[in-house]
Design an enzyme around this catalytic site. Structure first.
Site, PDB file in Angstrom:
ATOM      1  N   ASP A 333      34.403  23.324 -23.851  1.00 44.71           N
ATOM      2  CA  ASP A 333      33.389  23.885 -23.110  1.00 44.71           C
ATOM      3  C   ASP A 333      34.046  25.458 -22.412  1.00 44.71           C
ATOM      4  O   ASP A 333      35.481  25.439 -22.479  1.00 44.71           O
ATOM      5  CB  ASP A 333      32.488  23.366 -22.115  1.00 44.71           C
ATOM      6  N   ASP A 335      34.046  27.280 -18.587  1.00 40.39           N
ATOM      7  CA  ASP A 335      33.554  27.071 -17.066  1.00 40.39           C
ATOM      8  C   ASP A 335      33.690  28.432 -16.480  1.00 40.39           C
ATOM      9  O   ASP A 335      35.008  28.740 -16.515  1.00 40.39           O
ATOM     10  CB  ASP A 335      34.529  25.877 -16.489  1.00 40.39           C
ATOM     11  N   ASP A 421      29.367  26.400 -18.819  1.00 43.92           N
ATOM     12  CA  ASP A 421      29.038  25.929 -17.475  1.00 43.92           C
ATOM     13  C   ASP A 421      29.195  27.044 -16.343  1.00 43.92           C
ATOM     14  O   ASP A 421      30.308  27.802 -16.274  1.00 43.92           O
ATOM     15  CB  ASP A 421      30.034  24.655 -16.992  1.00 43.92           C
TER      16      ASP A 421
HETATM   17  N1  DCP Z   1      35.727  18.230 -12.918  1.00 49.02           N
HETATM   18  C1  DCP Z   1      36.102  17.160 -12.080  1.00 49.02           C
HETATM   19  N2  DCP Z   1      35.315  16.088 -12.376  1.00 49.02           N
HETATM   20  C2  DCP Z   1      34.398  15.826 -13.214  1.00 49.02           C
HETATM   21  C3  DCP Z   1      34.291  16.949 -14.109  1.00 49.02           C
HETATM   22  C4  DCP Z   1      34.756  18.064 -14.068  1.00 49.02           C
HETATM   23  O1  DCP Z   1      36.675  17.429 -11.165  1.00 49.02           O
HETATM   24  N3  DCP Z   1      33.846  14.698 -13.350  1.00 49.02           N
HETATM   25  C5  DCP Z   1      36.586  19.554 -12.871  1.00 49.02           C
HETATM   26  C6  DCP Z   1      37.862  19.496 -13.291  1.00 49.02           C
HETATM   27  C7  DCP Z   1      37.572  20.039 -14.776  1.00 49.02           C
HETATM   28  C8  DCP Z   1      36.627  21.035 -14.352  1.00 49.02           C
HETATM   29  O2  DCP Z   1      35.722  20.604 -13.616  1.00 49.02           O
HETATM   30  O3  DCP Z   1      38.846  20.462 -15.196  1.00 49.02           O
HETATM   31  C9  DCP Z   1      35.812  21.423 -15.803  1.00 49.02           C
HETATM   32  O4  DCP Z   1      35.524  20.497 -16.540  1.00 49.02           O
HETATM   33  P1  DCP Z   1      35.492  20.127 -17.869  1.00 49.02           P
HETATM   34  O5  DCP Z   1      34.901  18.867 -18.244  1.00 49.02           O
HETATM   35  O6  DCP Z   1      35.139  21.324 -18.648  1.00 49.02           O
HETATM   36  O7  DCP Z   1      37.084  19.944 -17.948  1.00 49.02           O
HETATM   37  P2  DCP Z   1      38.263  20.921 -18.746  1.00 49.02           P
HETATM   38  O8  DCP Z   1      37.875  22.385 -18.519  1.00 49.02           O
HETATM   39  O9  DCP Z   1      39.388  20.810 -18.035  1.00 49.02           O
HETATM   40  O10 DCP Z   1      38.393  20.373 -20.231  1.00 49.02           O
HETATM   41  P3  DCP Z   1      38.036  21.164 -21.519  1.00 49.02           P
HETATM   42  O11 DCP Z   1      39.123  22.202 -21.773  1.00 49.02           O
HETATM   43  O12 DCP Z   1      37.791  20.281 -22.523  1.00 49.02           O
HETATM   44  O13 DCP Z   1      36.623  21.795 -21.321  1.00 49.02           O
HETATM   45 MG    MG Z   2      35.935  23.063 -19.661  1.00 51.70          MG
END
Ligand code: DCP
Ligand code: MG
Length: 460
Positions: A333, A335, A421
Site C-alpha cells: 500500500d 502510507d 492510508d
Molecule cells: N504499523 C504498526 N503496527 C501495525 C500496522 C502498521 O506499527 N499493526 C506501522 C508500521 C508500518 C506502518 O505503520 O511500517 C505502515 O503499515 P503497513 O502495513 O503499510 O506496512 P509497511 O508500509 O511497512 O509495509 P508495505 O510496504 O507492505 O506497505
Molecule cells: Mg505500507
C-alpha cells in the site's frame, strides 16, 4: 627547557626489549576486564605512545610491558599468522595458560572514539590462540531490533523467508508466542554482516531458538526445509493466506471462514451477506490490491494527493511513510502522513481532501477514523495511535486524463486500484507519527518493548 637524561628521554623500548623488565604499576582502569598491550611492531614508538596516552585518558589499563595479566594484544597491520607468531615467539606467551586475544588496532581506536570498549567482533580478531579456539568471539548483536542496523538487502533471504513462513503459519494458528519467536530469529539473521553458511555462526546470537536452529540446519544441509514445504503446500496455510490477503480480513475472520468450509474467493462471494463493506471492496479489487505498488506509482499518487491537499490547505505537507520511507522498492500500500506547520490548521483537512478526491472519481473505498472516537476499539485494545486516519482504496489512473471518465468502483485497464492510508497529525505530534508510521511493524513492536523494559529497569 630542563634537560632530560638521554635514557629517560628516549623512554623504554617497548615490546620485545621490554621482556622481563619490571612492570610499572598499572594506572587505574574503568574497564577491569581489559588489560591492553600495544605491540610496537609496525605501529612505531610514537603512535604506540600516542594511542597509549589516549586509551589511558579514556580509562583503559594499558601495560607497557607484556605480562600474563594482559588480556588483549593490539597490533597494527598484522595477519593472523603474524599475530600468533608474535604472541608465541616474541612475547613468549606460548606457555601461558590464559592467552590474550590478538586484535587489530582498529578495535582500540574505535573504543577510544566511543569512550568505552566496543564489542570484540570477529572483524577485529587477528588470530585465535589454540586454547581459545572454541570461544570464537560472537558477532555482537543487540537483543532488540530497534538497537541494530537491519539492511533492506541482507545476506540471509533464503533462511529468513523460511522462518517468516513459519511465523506466518503460527500466526494463522493463533500462536503468538511462536509467531514472535520465528520473527525474532529471522530479524537477527537479517542484521548479520554475512551469509550463514555454517551452524557455528549462530553461536552467541540472541533469539535463535531450538526450532529455528533446526530449520536453519536443514536449509544449510539440504537447501529446503521439509517442515516449511509441507506447510506451504497445506490447504490450511494456502486458504488462510488467501483470506488474510483480502483487505479487511484478519486471522480470526479467516479462521472462522475456514472452519465453515469456505476455501476460495468464489465461496466468499456466494456467501456475500457475511462480508463487511470493506471486505466486499477488498474482494472486488483483490487482484489489483495484491499486485505490488511500485515506488514510481507511489510518487505519482503522492503528486495527486499533494495537489488536492495544497488546494484545501496551502502550506500543508504530505510525507510518504511506511515501507517506501525505509527504501523498499515496492509495497502492499501507500502510507501518507499529512501535517501543517501551524498547529491546529490541519483539523478537518482529511474529510475535505477525501471529498475532493471522491469528486474526481478517485475513491473506490474509504473508511475514516476520527481521534477519540469511542467506537475506535482498535486504539483502546492495541498499541495503535489515535490520529485522524483514512484507510482507502484509490483509483490510480495510468494517465491523468482517464481519472475524470471513471465511475467510482469501476475498473479499467488504464489504471489500477491501490490501497492508500492517510494519517493527519498536528505538527507537535508529527515526529512521533513519522516514527510510528515508518515501521517496520516488527521494528515498532521492538521499540515499544525496548522502551517498556527501560522504564521498568529505571523504576527498579
Ligand atoms: N504499523 C504498526 N503496527 C501495525 C500496522 C502498521 O506499527 N499493526 C506501522 C508500521 C508500518 C506502518 O505503520 O511500517 C505502515 O503499515 P503497513 O502495513 O503499510 O506496512 P509497511 O508500509 O511497512 O509495509 P508495505 O510496504 O507492505 O506497505
Ligand atoms: Mg505500507
Amino acid at each position: 627547557m630542563a634537560s632530560v637524561p638521554l635514557k629517560r628521554r628516549r623512554g623504554r623500548s617497548f615490546g620485545e626489549e621490554a621482556q622481563g623488565a619490571a612492570a610499572p604499576s598499572p594506572p587505574l582502569s574503568r574497564f577491569p576486564e581489559f588489560t591492553l598491550y600495544l605491540a610496537e611492531r609496525r605501529m612505531g614508538r610514537m603512535r604506540r605512545a600516542f594511542l597509549t596516552e589516549l586509551a589511558r585518558g579514556k580509562g583503559f589499563r594499558v601495560d607497557e610491558v607484556y605480562s600474563p595479566q594482559v588480556t588483549h594484544v593490539l597490533m597494527e597491520d598484522a595477519s593472523g599468522a603474524e599475530a600468533s607468531d608474535y604472541l608465541d615467539r616474541v612475547l613468549g606467551a606460548s606457555q601461558s595458560l590464559q592467552k590474550p586475544l590478538l586484535l587489530d588496532i582498529s578495535w582500540l581506536t574505535e573504543s577510544i572514539g566511543r569512550g568505552k570498549p566496543v564489542p570484540v567482533e570477529a572483524k577485529y580478531c587477528l588470530g585465535i590462540p589454540e586454547l581459545l579456539k572454541n570461544q570464537v568471539p560472537p558477532v555482537s548483536m543487540p537483543a532488540y531490533a530497534c538497537q541494530r542496523h537491519t539492511p533492506l538487502n541482507h545476506h540471509n533471504f533464503h533462511l529468513t523467508e523460511a522462518l517468516e513462513t513459519l511465523a506466518e503459519a503460527a500466526d494463522f494458528e493463533g500462536s503468538q508466542g511462536r509467531f514472535i519467536s520465528f520473527h525474532r530469529a529471522a530479524s537477527v539473521l537479517k542484521a548479520l554482516p554475512d551469509p550463514i553458511t555454517n551452524m557455528s555462526q549462530l553461536h552467541g546470537l540472541p533469539h535463535i531458538g531450538d526450532h529455528s536452529s533446526r530449520i536453519i540446519q536443514e536449509l544449510l544441509e539440504h537447501g529446503v526445509s521439509n517442515e516449511v514445504e509441507t506447510i506451504k503446500l497445506s490447504k490450511r496455510y494456502q486458504t488462510m493466506k488467501l483470506f488474510t490477503q483480502i483487505f479487511g480480513v484478519g486471522v480470526k475472520t479467516a479462521d472462522r471462514w475456514y472452519q465453515e468450509g469456505l476455501r476460495t474467493l468464489d465461496d466468499l462471494q456466494k456467501h456475500s451477506r457475511k462480508l463487511t463493506r470493506q471486505q466486499e471492496a477488498g474482494i472486488h479489487h483483490f487482484e489489483d490490491l495484491n499486485t505490488p505498488v511500485y515506488r514510481h506509482e507511489a510518487d505519482a499518487i503522492q503528486q495527486i494527493v499533494e495537489e488536492v491537499v495544497q488546494q484545501m490547505l496551502p502550506g500543508a505537507r504530505v510525507i510518504l511513510a511506511g515501507g517506501f520511507r525505509r527504501g523498499k522498492p515496492h509495497g502492499h500500500d501507500v502510507d501518507f502522513l499529512i501535517t501543517h506547520p501551524v498547529e491546529g490548521l490541519e483539523a478537518g483537512l482529511l474529510s475535505k481532501v477525501m471529498g475532493r478526491l471522491e469528486s474526481q472519481g478517485l475513491v473506490l473505498y474509504r473508511h475514516t477514523q476520527s481521534p477519540k472516537n469511542p467506537d475506535n476499539t482498535a486504539f483502546q485494545s492495541t498499541a495503535m495511535d489515535d490520529y485522524e486516519k483514512c484507510f482507502s482504496i484509490l483509483w490510480f489512473p495510468k494517465s491523468p486524463t482517464t481519472s475524470s471518465h471513471l465511475e467510482a468502483g469501476e475498473s479499467s485497464r488504464d489504471g489500477k486500484a491501490v490501497r492508500v492510508d492517510f494519517v493527519v497529525t498536528p505538527i507537535s505530534q508529527f515526529a512521533f507519527a513519522l516514527l510510528g508510521w515508518t515501521g517496520s511493524q516488527y521494528f515498532e513492536r521492538e521499540l515499544r518493548r525496548f522502551s517498556l523494559n527501560r522504564e521498568e529497569a529505571a523504576a527498579e
